[in-house]
Design a protein around this motif. Structure first.
Motif, short mmCIF file in Angstrom:
data_model
loop_
_atom_site.label_atom_id
_atom_site.label_comp_id
_atom_site.label_asym_id
_atom_site.label_seq_id
_atom_site.Cartn_x
_atom_site.Cartn_y
_atom_site.Cartn_z
N TYR A 1 2.44 -40.87 113.30
CA TYR A 1 2.38 -42.01 114.22
C TYR A 1 0.99 -42.10 114.85
N TYR B 1 3.93 -46.40 113.14
CA TYR B 1 4.80 -45.25 112.91
C TYR B 1 5.24 -45.25 111.45
N LEU C 1 8.93 -38.25 115.64
CA LEU C 1 9.33 -38.54 117.00
C LEU C 1 10.85 -38.57 117.08
N GLN D 1 11.55 -41.75 121.21
CA GLN D 1 10.08 -41.66 121.09
C GLN D 1 9.45 -41.01 122.32
N ILE E 1 3.26 -46.77 121.01
CA ILE E 1 3.23 -46.60 119.56
C ILE E 1 2.56 -47.81 118.91
#
Length: 296
Positions: free
Chosen positions: A93, A104, A42, A46, A101
């Protein structure tokens, strides 16, 4: 009958007269071929994901070989090689139902492998040759270094670690075309293009390093009136007994994991996981020197 015997003797004499032993050493550079998805990263905000493709066969290699030519055209060669693989991105992730999220992982991994190659050699002429053969891995591992972050309402749980992966004995193939540069009757320099096609199925892995750091739970944050001092921040390290946390659950990881092809769902044994196949295929260029023993 006598004619057949004479022909056989003549063939043996002609073959042994042109038979030659040789040894060679080389070094080279390989780049991944038919790269498989290694990870997904990412950006800093993100908001964008990116796939990373590659092969653990990418990197530097060295080989020692010994061969025998039966005549002026055909030979056989046995080689022992070492791969010092380049770093590969293995970021990954997970998101929760709301799209946020949930976990991760940032990491890199590389191969360190020893291989054994048996090949047939064919001389197109005095300078150009080709080889085709089989290859297997006789030692080595895939090393991974990672940081896994799991967000919680109280702060992230962060796991830092390193893992060594070992594979089942694989079988692949090689194809090579090369060109010799004669220095004298015994010494030749060579350059060759090589394709190596091989994948490795994971067999087991072990953590060589692992620490898990977790945040403190603030006072009354759970609505139970539990003082903050009873749930402080802390850590768990590889080799310690499993830690039972009142909020985050059990914190630990088995030191070794065995990979299998069939697994119960849900999995009752955290020391077992489904196996996967990792790529070691590559295209490479090698440079080296060959010494041919004089005919007697």
């Amino acid at each position: 009958m006598k004619k057949h015997l004479l022909l056989l003797v003549a063939l043996i004499v002609a073959t042994s007269a042109s038979a030659q032993f040789y040894v060679s050493a080389s070094g080279g550079l390989s780049m991944g071929s038919a790269g498989i998805l290694m990870g997904t990263s990412l950006n800093d905000t993100q908001t964008e994901a990116k796939n990373h493709y590659g092969s653990y066969g990418e990197g530097l290699n060295a080989q020692l070989r010994g061969g025998y030519f039966f005549n002026n055209m055909f030979g056989i060669e046995l080689g022992l090689g070492y791969l010092h693989g380049s770093d590969q991105t293995i970021d990954s992730y997970k998101v929760n139902d709301a799209g946020a999220i949930a976990e991760y992982t940032e990491g890199i991994a590389h191969g360190r492998a020893y291989g054994l190659n048996l090949a047939l050699v064919y001389k197109f002429n005095e300078k150009t040759y080709g080889k085709i053969g089989a290859i297997t891995k006789v030692g080595g591992k895939t090393e991974a270094i990672f940081t896994k972050t799991t967000p919680t309402p109280f702060g992230p749980i962060i796991a830092d670690g390193a893992t060594d992966y070992h594979g089942r004995v694989p079988l692949g193939f090689t194809a090579t075309i090369g060109h010799n540069f004669k220095l004298n009757d015994n010494l030749k320099l060579f350059a060759e293009l090589e394709y190596l096609g091989i994948n490795v199925t994971r067999d087991n892995s072990e953590f060589t390093e692992l620490s898990i750091n977790y945040p403190a739970v603030p006072e009354n944050s759970l609505g139970t009136g539990v003082p903050a001092a009873t749930i402080p921040a802390g850590s768990w390290n590889l080799g310690q007994a499993p830690l039972s946390h009142p909020v985050f659950g059990t914190l630990y990881a088995p030191s070794e994991i065995t990979y299998v092809d069939t697994l119960a769902n849900p999995n009752p044994d955290p020391s077992k996981a489904l196996s996967s196949v990792v790529p070691y295929s590559s295209f490479g260029i090698n440079f080296g020197i060959t010494y041919t023993f004089s005919k007697k």
